[in-house]
Design an enzyme around this catalytic site. Structure first.
Site, PDB file in Angstrom:
ATOM      1  CB  SER A 135       6.715  19.156  12.800  1.00 37.42           C
ATOM      2  OG  SER A 135       6.139  18.022  11.917  1.00 37.42           O
ATOM      3  CE  LYS A 172       8.571  17.040   9.486  1.00 37.17           C
ATOM      4  NZ  LYS A 172       7.963  15.884  10.241  1.00 37.17           N
TER       5      LYS A 172
END
Length: 216
Positions: A135, A172
């Protein structure tokens, strides 16, 4: 102004990477990084290095010295300088491995006891994590990479952060808007993770990412 600030400003204005400027000034990238990160102005710099940096900037040593009103200059001659074709290995330190961090869905994070990874001592990192998933590939962080983290309970919007959600962890881009936290991936096939006020008790910032080591 500190010599590190002068170098960073010059690099920004001329679109130069740290490594490109180091090559241009004939000094090691690790030394340039050390000067730029010396925010407390604890380092001194020798006249020969001032001359090399000044030449790379198109300045005379006197012009550069005049701008350096907040840097200690070491007037002693450098002893046994290395030949131009030899670059010294940067001073290293060992950083403990905390476990795995998800680049995808959050995963359970185990502490890996006794496992350490070396890194440049000029970079402030308190621990490292092994990335799992894809990701964060848009930020050049791939599955298996080692990500070095500087511990902090607070990070700025837009920084890549290691965040624990209960006993799970993820890596993230971090954003907070009032009572809402958004964890944003760097891969379009993944959706943002949004946490509102009632969820924030389950969320804890471990720190900001400051460096990575590719597994490739």
């Amino acid at each position: 102004m500190r010599i590190g600030e002068i170098i960073r400003q010059y690099r920004t204005e001329h679109g130069l990477s740290l490594r490109a400027f180091a090559s241009q000034s004939n000094i090691s990238p690790s030394y340039v990084r050390k000067l730029e990160m010396d925010v407390e102005n604890k380092s001194s710099i020798t006249i020969p290095k001032i001359s090399s940096i000044a030449k790379a900037m198109g300045l005379t040593p006197d012009e550069l010295l005049a701008a350096m009103d907040d840097t200690t200059v070491d007037l002693r001659p450098e002893k046994n300088p290395l030949p131009a074709n030899i670059i010294p290995v940067p001073e290293m330190k060992k950083v403990p491995m905390l476990g795995a961090v998800a680049c995808g869905e959050p995963i359970y994070m185990d502490e890996v006891r006794g496992e350490y990874y070396p890194m440049d001592s000029s970079i402030h990192a308190d621990f490292c994590l092994r990335a799992q998933g894809d990701s964060m590939t848009g930020a050049r962080i791939y599955d298996g990479d080692i990500v070095f983290i500087q511990s902090s309970p607070v990070v700025e919007n837009g920084q890549i952060a290691a965040v624990a959600i209960d006993d799970e962890a993820t890596l993230k881009y971090f954003y907070q808007y009032g009572d809402t936290v958004v964890l944003r991936p760097a891969n379009a096939k993944y959706e943002e993770m949004t946490y509102s006020r009632e969820d924030l008790d389950h969320l804890r910032i471990l720190g900001r990412a400051v460096a990575f080591q590719s597994a490739l």
